[in-house]
Design a protein around this motif. Structure first.
Motif, short mmCIF file in Angstrom:
data_model
loop_
_atom_site.label_atom_id
_atom_site.label_comp_id
_atom_site.label_asym_id
_atom_site.label_seq_id
_atom_site.Cartn_x
_atom_site.Cartn_y
_atom_site.Cartn_z
N HIS A 1 10.35 16.12 18.84
CA HIS A 1 11.12 15.69 17.88
C HIS A 1 10.11 14.49 16.63
CE1 HIS A 1 13.86 18.40 17.96
NE2 HIS A 1 14.40 18.50 16.34
N TYR A 2 9.75 13.81 16.52
CA TYR A 2 9.38 12.45 15.97
C TYR A 2 10.30 11.44 15.02
CZ TYR A 2 5.28 15.29 17.17
OH TYR A 2 4.52 16.24 17.93
N MET A 3 9.85 10.34 14.80
CA MET A 3 10.51 9.54 14.74
C MET A 3 9.76 9.25 12.62
SD MET A 3 12.95 7.09 16.48
CE MET A 3 14.09 7.16 15.32
N TYR A 4 10.77 9.76 11.84
CA TYR A 4 9.30 9.85 10.53
C TYR A 4 10.54 8.37 9.48
CZ TYR A 4 8.05 14.14 11.18
OH TYR A 4 7.22 15.14 11.90
N LEU A 5 10.13 7.75 8.91
CA LEU A 5 10.07 6.33 7.63
C LEU A 5 10.09 6.66 6.07
CD1 LEU A 5 8.77 2.89 9.33
CD2 LEU A 5 11.48 3.74 8.94
N PHE A 6 10.77 7.68 5.52
CA PHE A 6 10.52 7.84 4.74
C PHE A 6 10.88 6.19 2.91
CE2 PHE A 6 11.44 12.12 6.24
CZ PHE A 6 11.10 12.44 5.47
N ASP A 7 9.67 6.44 2.44
CA ASP A 7 10.62 5.39 1.50
C ASP A 7 11.36 6.01 0.21
OD1 ASP A 7 7.58 4.09 1.97
OD2 ASP A 7 6.55 4.93 0.56
N MET A 8 12.09 4.15 -0.23
CA MET A 8 13.42 4.97 -1.20
C MET A 8 12.76 4.49 -2.71
SD MET A 8 16.42 4.53 1.76
CE MET A 8 17.77 4.34 0.34
N THR A 9 13.71 5.01 -3.62
CA THR A 9 13.17 4.14 -4.87
C THR A 9 13.55 2.79 -4.47
OG1 THR A 9 15.39 5.55 -5.71
CG2 THR A 9 13.52 6.66 -5.69
N ASN A 10 14.77 2.41 -4.51
CA ASN A 10 15.00 0.94 -3.72
C ASN A 10 14.34 0.35 -3.08
OD1 ASN A 10 15.39 1.70 -1.78
ND2 ASN A 10 17.64 1.58 -1.97
N GLY A 11 12.55 0.92 -2.22
CA GLY A 11 12.08 -1.00 -1.69
C GLY A 11 12.55 -0.42 -0.68
N LYS A 12 13.22 0.81 -0.27
CA LYS A 12 13.72 0.42 1.09
C LYS A 12 13.64 1.58 1.71
CE LYS A 12 16.11 -3.59 2.05
NZ LYS A 12 16.56 -4.19 2.65
#
Length: 68
Positions: free
Chosen positions: A8-19
């Motif tokens: 398993h890996y860690m993912y950072l997904f972009d959000m439309t609010n900039g976070k």
């Protein structure tokens, strides 16, 4: 089957609010499925599903201020 056979890996997904949204999974698709269990439909709509990076757990502190 052991859970250790599927890394398993860690993912950072972009959000439309900039976070960014931090989640783990064996693939980006698996990570999004995990998020769908935790978030409402409105919250899931904020996630840009094709805009993500895979990070190492030791790098998480770099991104803490950007989490939303």
């Amino acid at each position: 089957m052991s859970s250790f056979s599927n890394p398993h890996y860690m993912y950072l997904f972009d959000m439309t609010n900039g976070k960014k949204k931090l989640v783990y999974g064996s693939s980006p698709e698996d990570a999004l499925e995990t998020l769908s269990f935790r978030l409402s439909e409105e919250e899931m709509a904020l996630i840009i599903t094709d805009s993500y990076i895979r990070i190492q757990p030791r790098e998480m502190m770099k991104y803490v201020d950007n989490l939303g």
